[in-house]
Design a protein around this motif. Structure first.
Motif, short mmCIF file in Angstrom:
data_model
loop_
_atom_site.label_atom_id
_atom_site.label_comp_id
_atom_site.label_asym_id
_atom_site.label_seq_id
_atom_site.Cartn_x
_atom_site.Cartn_y
_atom_site.Cartn_z
N PRO A 36 3.52 -17.91 8.46
CA PRO A 36 4.53 -18.83 8.99
C PRO A 36 5.43 -18.19 10.03
O PRO A 36 5.82 -17.03 9.93
N ASN A 37 5.76 -18.98 11.02
CA ASN A 37 6.64 -18.57 12.12
C ASN A 37 7.70 -19.66 12.25
O ASN A 37 7.42 -20.75 12.75
N ILE A 38 8.92 -19.37 11.79
CA ILE A 38 9.96 -20.38 11.70
C ILE A 38 11.18 -19.93 12.50
O ILE A 38 11.66 -18.79 12.34
N GLU A 39 11.69 -20.82 13.34
CA GLU A 39 12.88 -20.55 14.13
C GLU A 39 13.95 -21.59 13.78
O GLU A 39 13.67 -22.78 13.73
N LEU A 40 15.17 -21.10 13.56
CA LEU A 40 16.28 -21.98 13.19
C LEU A 40 17.46 -21.75 14.13
O LEU A 40 17.83 -20.61 14.41
N LYS A 41 18.03 -22.86 14.61
CA LYS A 41 19.24 -22.80 15.41
C LYS A 41 20.26 -23.76 14.81
O LYS A 41 19.95 -24.91 14.54
N THR A 42 21.49 -23.25 14.60
CA THR A 42 22.52 -24.08 13.98
C THR A 42 23.82 -24.02 14.79
O THR A 42 24.05 -23.08 15.55
N LYS A 43 24.65 -25.03 14.55
CA LYS A 43 25.97 -25.08 15.15
C LYS A 43 26.92 -25.79 14.20
O LYS A 43 26.57 -26.80 13.60
N GLY A 44 28.12 -25.22 14.05
CA GLY A 44 29.14 -25.87 13.24
C GLY A 44 29.21 -25.43 11.79
O GLY A 44 29.95 -26.01 11.01
N PHE A 45 28.45 -24.39 11.42
CA PHE A 45 28.45 -23.91 10.05
C PHE A 45 29.11 -22.53 9.97
O PHE A 45 29.01 -21.73 10.91
N LYS A 46 29.73 -22.24 8.83
CA LYS A 46 30.31 -20.91 8.61
C LYS A 46 29.22 -19.87 8.40
O LYS A 46 29.30 -18.75 8.91
N HIS A 68 19.37 -18.33 14.88
CA HIS A 68 20.43 -18.19 15.88
C HIS A 68 21.55 -19.14 15.48
O HIS A 68 21.37 -20.36 15.49
N ALA A 69 22.69 -18.56 15.10
CA ALA A 69 23.85 -19.36 14.71
C ALA A 69 24.85 -19.35 15.86
O ALA A 69 25.41 -18.31 16.19
N VAL A 70 25.04 -20.52 16.47
CA VAL A 70 26.02 -20.62 17.56
C VAL A 70 27.42 -20.37 17.02
O VAL A 70 28.27 -19.76 17.69
N GLU A 73 28.14 -16.98 10.74
CA GLU A 73 27.24 -15.87 10.47
C GLU A 73 25.80 -16.35 10.33
O GLU A 73 25.55 -17.45 9.85
N ALA A 74 24.85 -15.48 10.73
CA ALA A 74 23.43 -15.80 10.67
C ALA A 74 22.73 -14.85 9.70
O ALA A 74 22.95 -13.63 9.74
N PHE A 75 21.88 -15.41 8.82
CA PHE A 75 21.08 -14.65 7.88
C PHE A 75 19.63 -15.09 8.01
O PHE A 75 19.32 -16.27 7.81
N ALA A 76 18.75 -14.16 8.36
CA ALA A 76 17.34 -14.52 8.44
C ALA A 76 16.73 -14.67 7.05
O ALA A 76 16.03 -15.63 6.75
N MET A 77 17.01 -13.70 6.17
CA MET A 77 16.49 -13.75 4.80
C MET A 77 17.53 -13.21 3.85
O MET A 77 18.14 -12.16 4.09
N PHE A 90 5.64 -8.51 10.43
CA PHE A 90 6.81 -9.31 10.10
C PHE A 90 7.83 -9.27 11.24
O PHE A 90 7.92 -8.32 12.01
N ASN A 91 8.57 -10.37 11.32
CA ASN A 91 9.65 -10.48 12.29
C ASN A 91 10.84 -11.11 11.58
O ASN A 91 10.76 -12.24 11.10
N LEU A 92 11.92 -10.36 11.49
CA LEU A 92 13.17 -10.85 10.91
C LEU A 92 14.23 -10.71 11.98
O LEU A 92 14.56 -9.60 12.40
N SER A 93 14.78 -11.83 12.43
CA SER A 93 15.73 -11.79 13.53
C SER A 93 16.92 -12.69 13.22
O SER A 93 16.75 -13.85 12.85
N ALA A 94 18.13 -12.13 13.36
CA ALA A 94 19.35 -12.90 13.12
C ALA A 94 20.34 -12.63 14.25
O ALA A 94 20.80 -11.49 14.42
#
Length: 272
Positions: A36-46, A68-70, A73-77, A90-94
């Motif tokens: 699996p290759n999953i990318e997440l982008k968020t805005k407005g969360f702590k 990517h948290a605009v 804080e960002a947590f990949a895992m 593996f690729n873990l990116s925050a």
């Protein structure tokens, strides 16, 4: 969800009560298939977490998690009371608005990542309790970030760099075990003239390991790299290759002899 076509998730909150967001949550055993290759982008969360495992046994061969948290804080895992033994790619990116996030957050967990090549970790590794082993074994492997422990002190990270792998950091780190292999690089990316302190409880330095620093920074501050490496296991004296690089010159080269328990190296000490 598969490797060839990244699954892209995007969430925005305008509700101030929405303080945290978790995209994938496991409270039991979980098996990742099809790389699996999953990318997440968020805005407005702590806080924004892509994958959270609690009381889980996690099985995966190849795994790519990028967040990517605009805002916040960002947590990949994140792993709590969980186990993982991944051998593969593996690729873990925050990434968060003010820089690197947390690529891996471990609490009372036993996590092992062993790369077979082309593995990249971008973000800090936080070990509250338990143990994390990160084994980067190829020239295509890299980690950019620092280790953070409980109360910002010692973190139970066992780090192996071999085969030309690279660890880049611009902040202090205090880890449990550090194997620094031949042709493998510790790249200290000083943003200021303050020293970066790298401490290890137990250390194996192979002959020909590489320390890379910025030449201009090093000349401005002779103590730019403070390596306090204890429990050195070398049976023979190891030579640490120091590569001082700037953008206009090919670099300076020197060999520094390291040997003995509790050896401490301060780069360019006493030189101008």
């Amino acid at each position: 969800i598969c490797e060839d076509a990244p699954t892209k998730l995007q969430y925005t909150s305008t509700n101030p009560t929405h303080r945290t967001f978790t995209a994938i949550r496991s409270d039991g055993d979980i098996i990742f298939t099809n790389s699996p290759n999953i990318e997440l982008k968020t805005k407005g969360f702590k806080t924004s977490t892509l994958f959270s495992a609690e009381d889980s046994n996690v099985t995966a061969e190849n795994l790519s998690l990028s967040v990517h948290a605009v805002d916040g804080e960002a947590f990949a895992m994140s792993a709590d009371h969980s186990n993982l033994n991944l051998v593969g790619r593996f690729n873990l990116s925050a990434i968060q608005n003010d820089g690197l996030g947390i690529a891996l957050h471990a609490s009372d967990s036993d996590l092992t990542f062993t790369s077979t090549g082309h593995s990249v970790v971008v973000g800090d590794i936080y070990v509250y309790e338990g143990k994390v082993s990160l084994n980067l074994t190829n020239a295509t492997d890299s980690w950019t970030g620092r280790i953070i422990g409980k109360n910002n002190s010692y973190g139970n990270l066992h780090l192996t760099l071999t085969g030309g792998a690279q660890w880049s950091t611009d902040k202090d780190s205090n880890l449990a075990y550090f194997r620094w292999g031949k042709d493998s690089v510790l790249n200290l990316r000083n943003k200021e003239s303050t020293a970066i302190h790298i401490k290890s409880v137990e250390t194996l330095i192979e002959d020909g390991a590489i320390l890379k620093v910025d030449l201009a920074t090093a000349l401005n501050n002779p103590s730019v790299a403070d390596l306090n490496l204890s429990g050195i296991q070398n049976t023979e004296q190891a030579r640490l290759y120091v590569d001082a690089i700037d953008s206009t010159q090919s670099g300076n080269e020197m060999w520094i002899e390291l040997a003995g328990n509790g050896a401490k190296l301060v780069f360019l000490e006493g030189m101008s």
